[in-house]
Design a protein around this motif. Structure first.
Motif, mmCIF file in Angstrom:
data_model
loop_
_atom_site.group_PDB
_atom_site.id
_atom_site.type_symbol
_atom_site.label_atom_id
_atom_site.label_comp_id
_atom_site.label_asym_id
_atom_site.label_seq_id
_atom_site.Cartn_x
_atom_site.Cartn_y
_atom_site.Cartn_z
ATOM 1 N N VAL A 1 0.954 -0.956 -0.241
ATOM 2 C CA VAL A 1 -0.203 -0.168 0.036
ATOM 3 C C VAL A 1 1.019 0.949 -0.021
ATOM 4 C CG1 VAL A 1 -1.614 1.574 1.028
ATOM 5 C CG2 VAL A 1 -1.854 -1.531 1.023
ATOM 6 N N PHE A 2 0.876 2.289 -1.089
ATOM 7 C CA PHE A 2 1.645 3.352 -0.558
ATOM 8 C C PHE A 2 0.448 4.287 0.022
ATOM 9 C CE2 PHE A 2 1.724 1.032 -5.223
ATOM 10 C CZ PHE A 2 3.452 1.098 -4.923
ATOM 11 N N LEU A 3 1.434 5.563 0.840
ATOM 12 C CA LEU A 3 1.287 6.017 1.646
ATOM 13 C C LEU A 3 1.365 7.092 1.220
ATOM 14 C CD1 LEU A 3 1.980 4.093 5.199
ATOM 15 C CD2 LEU A 3 0.135 4.251 3.546
ATOM 16 N N SER A 4 0.039 8.060 1.019
ATOM 17 C CA SER A 4 0.284 9.906 1.116
ATOM 18 C C SER A 4 1.341 10.477 1.799
ATOM 19 C CB SER A 4 -1.543 9.899 1.023
ATOM 20 O OG SER A 4 -1.118 11.214 0.377
ATOM 21 N N ARG A 5 1.980 11.084 0.614
ATOM 22 C CA ARG A 5 3.486 11.854 2.357
ATOM 23 C C ARG A 5 2.420 12.796 2.797
ATOM 24 N NH1 ARG A 5 7.021 13.359 -2.962
ATOM 25 N NH2 ARG A 5 4.813 12.919 -3.759
ATOM 26 N N LYS A 6 1.301 13.526 2.132
ATOM 27 C CA LYS A 6 0.487 15.020 2.636
ATOM 28 C C LYS A 6 -0.275 14.043 3.615
ATOM 29 C CE LYS A 6 2.037 17.347 -1.857
ATOM 30 N NZ LYS A 6 1.567 18.285 -2.801
ATOM 31 N N LYS A 7 -1.012 13.046 3.572
ATOM 32 C CA LYS A 7 -2.318 12.859 4.218
ATOM 33 C C LYS A 7 -2.838 12.549 4.255
ATOM 34 C CE LYS A 7 1.325 11.314 8.156
ATOM 35 N NZ LYS A 7 1.543 9.672 8.134
ATOM 36 N N ALA A 8 -3.009 13.110 2.606
ATOM 37 C CA ALA A 8 -4.382 13.024 1.836
ATOM 38 C C ALA A 8 -5.449 11.446 2.550
ATOM 39 C CB ALA A 8 -3.708 13.477 0.487
ATOM 40 N N PRO A 9 -6.445 11.562 2.250
ATOM 41 C CA PRO A 9 -7.721 10.658 2.969
ATOM 42 C C PRO A 9 -7.169 9.398 1.114
ATOM 43 C CG PRO A 9 -9.152 13.287 3.303
ATOM 44 C CD PRO A 9 -7.115 12.843 2.303
ATOM 45 N N SER A 10 -7.920 8.422 1.903
ATOM 46 C CA SER A 10 -7.975 7.376 0.648
ATOM 47 C C SER A 10 -8.941 8.546 -0.391
ATOM 48 C CB SER A 10 -8.112 6.175 0.750
ATOM 49 O OG SER A 10 -6.998 6.050 1.836
ATOM 50 N N PHE A 11 -10.455 8.242 0.157
ATOM 51 C CA PHE A 11 -10.944 8.486 -0.619
ATOM 52 C C PHE A 11 -11.994 10.653 -0.780
ATOM 53 C CE2 PHE A 11 -11.534 4.105 0.337
ATOM 54 C CZ PHE A 11 -11.195 3.617 -0.424
ATOM 55 N N LYS A 12 -11.871 10.784 -1.629
ATOM 56 C CA LYS A 12 -12.088 12.589 -1.669
ATOM 57 C C LYS A 12 -13.108 12.663 -2.713
ATOM 58 C CE LYS A 12 -8.949 15.546 -1.656
ATOM 59 N NZ LYS A 12 -7.923 15.918 -1.307
ATOM 60 N N GLN B 1 -12.026 19.439 -0.564
ATOM 61 C CA GLN B 1 -10.598 19.486 -0.013
ATOM 62 C C GLN B 1 -10.356 18.578 0.459
ATOM 63 O OE1 GLN B 1 -8.427 22.024 -1.383
ATOM 64 N NE2 GLN B 1 -10.165 22.721 -2.488
ATOM 65 N N GLN B 2 -11.024 18.086 2.168
ATOM 66 C CA GLN B 2 -11.126 17.041 2.821
ATOM 67 C C GLN B 2 -11.700 15.915 2.863
ATOM 68 O OE1 GLN B 2 -11.031 18.905 7.226
ATOM 69 N NE2 GLN B 2 -12.114 20.205 6.301
ATOM 70 N N GLY B 3 -12.466 15.321 1.735
ATOM 71 C CA GLY B 3 -12.842 13.750 2.150
ATOM 72 C C GLY B 3 -13.689 13.588 2.632
ATOM 73 N N TRP B 4 -13.803 12.318 2.458
ATOM 74 C CA TRP B 4 -13.928 11.196 3.890
ATOM 75 C C TRP B 4 -13.161 10.710 4.605
ATOM 76 C CZ3 TRP B 4 -19.031 9.436 4.050
ATOM 77 C CH2 TRP B 4 -19.475 9.783 2.630
ATOM 78 N N VAL B 5 -13.217 11.901 6.091
ATOM 79 C CA VAL B 5 -11.904 11.958 6.719
ATOM 80 C C VAL B 5 -12.748 10.812 8.309
ATOM 81 C CG1 VAL B 5 -11.019 13.217 8.820
ATOM 82 C CG2 VAL B 5 -11.730 13.851 6.301
ATOM 83 N N THR B 6 -11.520 10.015 9.137
ATOM 84 C CA THR B 6 -11.939 8.853 9.764
ATOM 85 C C THR B 6 -11.969 9.537 10.624
ATOM 86 O OG1 THR B 6 -10.489 6.993 8.369
ATOM 87 C CG2 THR B 6 -10.561 6.880 10.576
ATOM 88 N N PHE B 7 -13.295 8.665 11.730
ATOM 89 C CA PHE B 7 -13.117 9.488 12.970
ATOM 90 C C PHE B 7 -13.162 7.672 13.793
ATOM 91 C CE2 PHE B 7 -14.342 13.182 10.757
ATOM 92 C CZ PHE B 7 -13.998 13.995 11.526
ATOM 93 N N ASP B 8 -13.247 8.166 15.286
ATOM 94 C CA ASP B 8 -13.145 6.568 16.002
ATOM 95 C C ASP B 8 -13.974 6.766 17.549
ATOM 96 O OD1 ASP B 8 -13.489 4.014 16.769
ATOM 97 O OD2 ASP B 8 -11.115 3.729 17.231
#
Length: 723
Positions: free
Chosen positions: A373-384, A515-522
């Motif tokens: 899995v390639f990880l975004s260097r800018k911490k961008a969400p997987s789905f926008k 801009q932020q897309g789908w963001v994860t919350f727990d």
């Protein structure tokens, strides 16, 4: 050591290792595995003496027909029965029947052949670390078992052909099997050491022989079990995730870890997203499956291609799972499936895209999936992305939902002005004001969410994620419920995070803006959302060691493919051309040191062995050792006496001692009894008393034996007197 006992033990060990190689694959259910083990124990407990019972005479044929009928019935009546599984189960049953009813060396050789076939089948079924241990055991035991089986077959063959020993009597097979002089420690040691050249030759074939795929043999068999949390539906009325289940699901190698790495790391590996909630359960409102587009084997997310040269890479080894979901971290920019390269053109795994960004793969065998899995260097969400016309799907709430749920959401977010602030506010209240409980009473209520928020205020992760998702929807924030694995525990030996079935979890993805897309919350309390690990201390240390060893075995043996083969040979060739060592600089000194230590140990062992042989030779020349020249001569003389007695019709049974036989003749007042007893006493004094026999005594013994053989019988004397 008794020849027959050693032969039986080694044959039994080979049979047990073969069956364990099958069971180690994990392809059989608990009932089948338990039945095979129980039958194996019963078969090993049966002794040869049981064969004299008449009702056991045809046991093998009856049992064979019974098992054959059972397996044929399974294939005909069970639509889910797999032909390969049924055949392998039948082969295991054959081994058990043969062990229980074996008679002689021919049956023992059948046991050995079946054990080797089981070992080959274990290679096709799994080939994991358990199989590797069984393979090493077979490698050590097989040479000795084969040699002893050949010796026993020769002995029994000579008996059937009417061969006789030096005394002129037929070959006594039971006496040979009870003998302690046929098999010694040196013999067993030498035969077991034959496994070393066999192992070296096998390893050379493994490294050099081209890789060939096994997909045709595996027949794409599926798994019957389902891992909790990965169906297309999450029901609040069902029992929550079992957080104590230690079953290993995947191994994750995370890049750029601090030193030392954290013992537990939340990863939020996303599996399935659910958008429709009916008041009790979540599901997906859409259903489709299409092959994803790839370029150079890389799967992009929403047409955003990762930078494979600069983006950090997370390596994931996923064990077989049903459904075959691909799990992704929150900031993934793309992935690449790792497939095995073979000369047979074996088909590679194919990725499919489903609703809500879900990714699945098409299994080609039972060995799971390995991917990067390639990880975004800018911490961008997987789905926008979110289609504006479908926004309503992520804002829909149940019609029967109590109004106080909406009011509570407004109260908690009254000071929040942006979607992010609303999400943070609700997440904070759920984390701090509610308690985690797997046995929440809210699941039995007609309105489980309302009961959780206002009555019990305790529940498992599905309650927390459902509460946050629905409350945000009432505040005009699109959400969806996500199921996956929260994270894993660090393995110090393998340097990976072990994600277990008990780490299955549920959380929320909220759409904030373009801009932020789908963001994860727990929203689950942090201490309860963290990966669980019940083992501590020495048990955890041992578990980590076994799992790390299993990973290396799987990577370098089971998954050894054409790419690794070419890489290894290229490395060997390049180092040879440079005239340098094949070993890297970092390990060359260690390898030389280990080689020197090995040579020293081998030299010391050889010196001790020669010294012991010399000492045994010195001892063998003293006193009344049974192997002295006088004892050997006495034994040869008595064998001539034994043959003479057999010729005169008073032969000695192999189970009767010489002195006891002579005394029995005296008690019967046999005409030859006095001479037989005198010669037997001479033999015993020379054989066990240490009295040497001179040449004159030897010649006298031989003359008396000859005279005894030629003496007239009782019937001849009676006929002479009558005439």
């Amino acid at each position: 050591m008794r020849f027959g006992l050693v032969h039986r033990v080694m044959t039994d060990a080979l049979a047990v290792l073969g069956i364990l190689a099958l069971l180690a694959s994990g392809q059989f259910g608990p009932w089948v595995s338990g039945s095979i083990l129980a039958g194996l124990v019963v078969a090993l407990a049966i002794r040869d003496a049981w064969e004299r019972y008449p009702w056991l005479k045809h046991l093998d044929a009856v049992a064979l027909l019974g098992v054959l009928g059972l397996q044929i019935g399974r294939l005909m009546l069970d639509p889910n029965a797999n032909v390969l599984d049924v055949l392998i189960e039948f082969a295991a049953a054959l081994q058990i029947i043969r062990l229980a009813t074996r008679k002689g060396a021919a049956h023992d050789q059948q046991v050995i052949v079946l054990a080797l076939l089981h070992l080959i089948s274990g290679t096709v079924l799994g080939g994991g670390l358990g199989y590797g241990l069984c393979f090493l055991g077979v490698l050590i035991v097989a040479p000795g078992a084969l040699v002893l089986s050949h010796l026993r077959r020769e002995v029994e063959g000579n008996y059937r052909q009417g061969a006789r020993d030096r005394t002129g009597l037929p070959v006594d097979v039971p006496r040979i099997l009870r003998s302690r002089r046929v098999v010694g420690r040196t013999f067993l040691g030498v035969t077991c050491l034959l496994s070393i050249p066999i192992f070296v030759f096998t390893a050379m074939l493994f490294v050099l022989f081209p890789r060939v795929g096994l997909s045709l043999l595996l027949l794409n068999r599926g798994h019957s079990g389902r891992m909790i949390g990965f169906s297309g539906r999450v029901d609040l009325g069902e029992v929550g995730v079992l957080r104590s289940d230690p079953t290993l699901v995947m191994r994750v190698e995370v890049p750029n870890l601090p030193d030392p790495p954290p013992a537990r790391l939340p990863l939020h590996l996303r599996g399935t997203a659910l958008d429709a909630y009916d008041g009790r359960a979540w599901s997906q409102s859409e259903s489709f499956k299409r092959i994803v587009e790839t370029e150079a084997g890389i799967v992009p997310f929403e047409d955003r291609w990762p930078d494979s040269a600069l983006d950090p890479v997370m390596h994931i080894d996923l064990d077989p799972i049903d459904p075959p979901v691909i799990f992704l971290p929150p900031h993934a920019s793309g992935l690449k499936l790792r497939t095995r390269a073979t000369v047979s053109g074996e088909p590679s795994a194919t990725a499919y895209r489903g609703p809500e960004g879900e990714l699945r793969y098409q299994p080609i065998d039972d060995r799971g999936l390995k991917y990067d899995v390639f990880l975004s260097r800018k911490k961008a969400p997987s789905f926008k992305r979110m289609i504006t016309s479908e926004r309503w799907r992520y804002l829909t709430v149940p019609k029967e939902m109590p109004e106080r749920v909406r009011q509570l959401a407004q109260t908690w977010a009254k000071d929040a002005s942006t979607p992010l602030e609303r999400a943070r506010a609700i997440e904070h209240h759920l984390r701090t004001e509610y308690r985690y409980d797997l046995a929440s009473p809210s699941g039995k209520d007609p309105q489980p969410l309302d009961h959780f928020l206002f009555e019990s205020k305790r529940g498992h992760c599905e309650f927390y994620s459902t509460a946050m998702a629905i409350m945000l929807r009432t505040l005009d924030v699109p959400t969806r419920n996500v199921t996956g694995f929260v994270g894993g525990s660090y393995n110090r030996f393998g340097r990976f995070y072990a994600v277990r079935q008990g780490d299955a979890h549920s959380w929320v993805e909220a759409w904030l803006d373009e801009q932020q897309g789908w963001v994860t919350f727990d929203p689950t309390p942090p201490s309860d959302a963290a990966p669980k690990s019940d083992m501590v201390g020495a048990w955890a240390y041992l578990r980590d060691l076994v799992e790390a060893t299993s990973q290396r075995w799987d990577r370098h043996v089971v998954s050894y493919d054409l790419n690794q083969q070419v890489s290894l040979l290229s490395s060997f060739t390049s180092r040879s051309r440079r005239g340098g060592s094949i070993l890297p600089e970092t390990t060359r000194g260690r390898a030389y040191g280990l080689t020197a230590v090995g040579l020293v140990v081998a030299g010391a062992g050889a010196a001790m062995w020669l010294r012991r042989r010399k000492q045994r030779g010195v001892v063998g020349t003293r006193g009344a050792d049974p192997r002295s020249a006088s004892a050997i001569l006495a034994t040869a003389l008595y064998e001539a006496l034994d043959a003479a007695m057999g010729a005169r019709g008073v032969g000695r049974s192999p189970s009767t001692p010489p002195l006891k036989h002579a005394q029995a003749l005296s008690e019967m007042s046999h005409p030859l009894a006095e001479e037989v007893l005198a010669l037997t006493e001479i033999y015993l004094r020379a054989r066990f008393g240490g009295e040497p026999l001179s040449d004159e005594e030897r010649r006298s013994f031989e003359r008396r034996v000859k005279a005894l053989r030629q003496a007239p019988t009782v019937q001849a004397e009676a006929q002479a007197a009558a005439s």
